[in-house]
Design a protein around this motif. Structure first.
Motif, mmCIF file in Angstrom:
data_model
loop_
_atom_site.group_PDB
_atom_site.id
_atom_site.type_symbol
_atom_site.label_atom_id
_atom_site.label_comp_id
_atom_site.label_asym_id
_atom_site.label_seq_id
_atom_site.Cartn_x
_atom_site.Cartn_y
_atom_site.Cartn_z
ATOM 1 N N ARG A 206 0.826 -1.215 0.000
ATOM 2 C CA ARG A 206 0.000 0.000 0.000
ATOM 3 C C ARG A 206 0.857 1.261 0.000
ATOM 4 O O ARG A 206 0.574 2.235 -0.698
ATOM 5 N N PRO A 232 -6.041 -9.970 -6.038
ATOM 6 C CA PRO A 232 -7.150 -9.042 -6.299
ATOM 7 C C PRO A 232 -7.093 -7.793 -5.423
ATOM 8 O O PRO A 232 -7.312 -6.671 -5.900
ATOM 9 N N GLY A 233 -6.798 -7.982 -4.136
ATOM 10 C CA GLY A 233 -6.690 -6.837 -3.242
ATOM 11 C C GLY A 233 -5.531 -5.934 -3.616
ATOM 12 O O GLY A 233 -5.634 -4.701 -3.544
ATOM 13 N N ALA A 235 -4.235 -5.513 -6.636
ATOM 14 C CA ALA A 235 -4.598 -4.791 -7.859
ATOM 15 C C ALA A 235 -5.525 -3.622 -7.535
ATOM 16 O O ALA A 235 -5.408 -2.527 -8.108
ATOM 17 N N GLU A 236 -6.445 -3.827 -6.595
ATOM 18 C CA GLU A 236 -7.347 -2.748 -6.192
ATOM 19 C C GLU A 236 -6.582 -1.611 -5.530
ATOM 20 O O GLU A 236 -6.877 -0.429 -5.751
ATOM 21 N N SER A 239 -5.023 0.423 -8.294
ATOM 22 C CA SER A 239 -6.017 1.243 -8.984
ATOM 23 C C SER A 239 -6.426 2.439 -8.141
ATOM 24 O O SER A 239 -6.552 3.569 -8.651
ATOM 25 N N THR A 240 -6.625 2.215 -6.858
ATOM 26 C CA THR A 240 -7.006 3.298 -5.946
ATOM 27 C C THR A 240 -5.923 4.364 -5.886
ATOM 28 O O THR A 240 -6.214 5.556 -5.713
#
Length: 263
Positions: A206, A232-233, A235-236, A239-240
């Motif tokens: 993050r 998946p987390g 990649a999110e 994107s965020t």
């Protein structure tokens, strides 16, 4: 001392000692140890360290990574073969990168492999662990790479901001609660800071994603290794942070890489 210089009996005893200690690839490990040792006494001492649980790479003082022989000092994170997939993805997606950064560099294996393949690049590596910094400096010296001590982007020269074509970050991504479940070789002999990624394993990812857009050049890319479960987390998160995110997966190497491109 060439492995062939040791007596057959000594070789057999070496293999037996490694096999008794639970080394699955005892014959292969014995061959590597005997090739590295200069005397029977040195070979015996190396076998003792291996059977006591030290990673083979720490015993040998090196690891093979992406066609390179990389120095790996005691206590430094051992580069994994699956991380070669991160290097391959970086090279395929940014073949003309000229400013390259390797964060959480450990031994500097990723940075060295990228520089070896890309040719003349401005290479910067960073790690918070002093032992890793010392080791990485040896591995990237022939490529003119610089290794900085510090926490992620805080370690980098400010002049790189907005200029990085390729950012590789092999961040720690083991969830804190799963660190005690790791094989003893990693759990007992590699720095926890290189393994523990926080409660869900994505804490450091993050932080990298949040700051990466400011450091990347237009069209620059950041690549981070993660697990299939976390992908998946991850990649999110990319994107965020404002990155165009995609996943790359190697079934053969059991490797998953998140790729983010600056919009």
């Amino acid at each position: 001392m060439p492995a062939s210089s040791f007596s057959p009996d000594f070789v057999s005893r070496t293999v037996s000692a490694l096999r008794a200690a639970g080394c699955v690839f005892a014959e292969e490990e014995a061959a590597l140890i005997l090739a590295a040792a200069r005397t029977p006494a040195e070979a015996a001492a190396m076998v003792d360290r291996r059977t006591a649980g030290l990673p083979l790479e720490h015993v040998l003082g090196r690891a093979e990574f992406h066609g390179l022989s990389v120095a790996v000092d005691a206590g430094v994170f051992v580069p994994r073969r699956r991380t070669e997939f991160l290097v391959d993805q970086a090279l395929a997606r940014s073949p003309r990168a000229r400013v390259v950064v390797d964060l959480c560099c450990g031994s500097g294996a990723v940075g060295a492999a990228l520089a070896a393949a890309l040719g003349r690049v401005d290479l910067h590596c960073a790690d918070i662990d002093p032992a890793a910094v010392r080791c990485a400096r040896r591995n990237v010296a022939e490529y003119g790479g610089l290794v900085h001590a510090g926490d992620l982007f805080e370690a980098l020269p400010a002049g790189l901001c907005g200029r990085v074509d390729l950012l590789a970050a092999n961040v720690p991504y083991v969830p804190t609660g799963e660190v005690p479940l790791l094989p003893a070789e990693a759990r007992d002999h590699e720095p926890t800071v290189a393994l523990d990624g926080g409660p869900d394993g994505l804490d450091v990812l993050r932080r990298v994603a949040a700051a990466a857009p400011r450091w990347l050049a237009p069209g620059g890319r950041v690549l981070v290794e993660t697990s299939e479960r976390q992908a998946p987390g991850a990649a999110e998160v990319f994107s965020t942070a404002g990155l165009n995110a995609e996943l790359a997966v190697s079934a053969e190497l059991h490797a998953t890489v998140v790729v983010g491109t600056r919009r």
